[in-house]
Design a protein around this motif. Structure first.
Motif, short mmCIF file in Angstrom:
data_model
loop_
_atom_site.label_atom_id
_atom_site.label_comp_id
_atom_site.label_asym_id
_atom_site.label_seq_id
_atom_site.Cartn_x
_atom_site.Cartn_y
_atom_site.Cartn_z
N THR A 94 0.42 8.84 -1.54
CA THR A 94 -0.53 9.72 -2.22
C THR A 94 -1.41 10.45 -1.22
N VAL A 95 -1.88 9.75 -0.19
CA VAL A 95 -2.71 10.39 0.85
C VAL A 95 -1.89 11.45 1.58
N LEU A 127 0.81 -1.22 0.00
CA LEU A 127 0.00 0.00 0.00
C LEU A 127 0.84 1.28 0.00
N THR A 128 2.12 1.16 -0.25
CA THR A 128 3.01 2.31 -0.16
C THR A 128 2.58 3.46 -1.06
N HIS A 182 5.78 15.72 8.79
CA HIS A 182 6.01 16.47 7.56
C HIS A 182 6.46 15.56 6.42
N HIS A 183 6.63 14.27 6.70
CA HIS A 183 6.96 13.29 5.66
C HIS A 183 5.66 12.72 5.10
N THR A 184 5.61 12.56 3.80
CA THR A 184 4.38 12.12 3.16
C THR A 184 3.97 10.72 3.61
N TYR A 185 4.93 9.82 3.73
CA TYR A 185 4.59 8.44 4.10
C TYR A 185 4.08 8.37 5.53
N LEU A 208 -2.47 15.60 1.45
CA LEU A 208 -2.71 16.39 2.66
C LEU A 208 -1.68 17.50 2.82
N LEU A 209 -0.42 17.18 2.56
CA LEU A 209 0.63 18.17 2.76
C LEU A 209 0.62 19.28 1.70
#
Length: 172
Positions: A78-79, A72-73, A108-111, A83-84
């Motif tokens: 993407t989520v 699901l990475t 602050h990291h996307t993952y 958001l960021l």
């Protein structure tokens, strides 16, 4: 790994509450999706230790959903990225980034942000789904297997009495 699965089946077949096992699965889902050493994972592990949840179920769910998180990475990233980069949330993230706790949490990291948000959103339906499935398992599948003669013979054996005494389910 086989011992953890045996503990999970022991918990499923025990008289412990289905809510405890379901909560362990839901919390294992949240912790399993995100990177291990994050501030929110430490918080959820403390929640697991303070609440009455099934530890074996939590560990098995954690391991299972950690493996699933690799599949699901792209969805998680993407989520987090959406958001960021949302224009309406920019002032909020600008203000949060000024705090040390936000930086320490690596939100602050996307993952990391995507995994936390996706995990928290999907943990509630997963709790109710796993609670429903465990109740159905106990009602139908466990009752079906207990009808077999070999299961009745194993339960009447001295080995099963010793096993149930060691696992804390019965007396010798």
């Amino acid at each position: 790994m086989l011992t953890l699965l045996a503990k999970l089946f022991n918990a499923l077949n025990s008289e412990s509450s289905t809510r405890q096992i379901s909560l362990a699965i839901a919390l294992g889902f949240i912790v399993g999706l995100s990177p291990l050493l994050t501030l929110h994972n430490i918080f959820f592990i403390f929640v697991v230790l303070f609440l009455r949840v099934n530890i074996g179920g939590f560990i098995v769910a954690w391991g299972f959903f950690k493996g699933l998180s690799y599949l699901l990475t792209s969805l998680i990233v993407t989520v987090g990225e959406s958001l960021l980069t949302a224009e309406s949330l920019q002032p909020l993230f600008d203000a949060l980034y000024q705090s040390s706790l936000f930086k320490l949490g690596h939100l602050h990291h996307t993952y990391t942000l995507g995994a936390l948000v996706l995990g928290c959103l999907l943990a509630v339906p997963l709790y109710y789904l796993s609670n429903f499935l465990i109740e159905k398992y106990r009602l139908h599948i466990k009752a079906f297997f207990e009808k077999f003669r070999i299961v009745k013979a194993l339960k009447a054996s001295k080995f099963y009495r010793i096993y149930s005494h060691v696992s804390g389910q019965g007396e010798l």
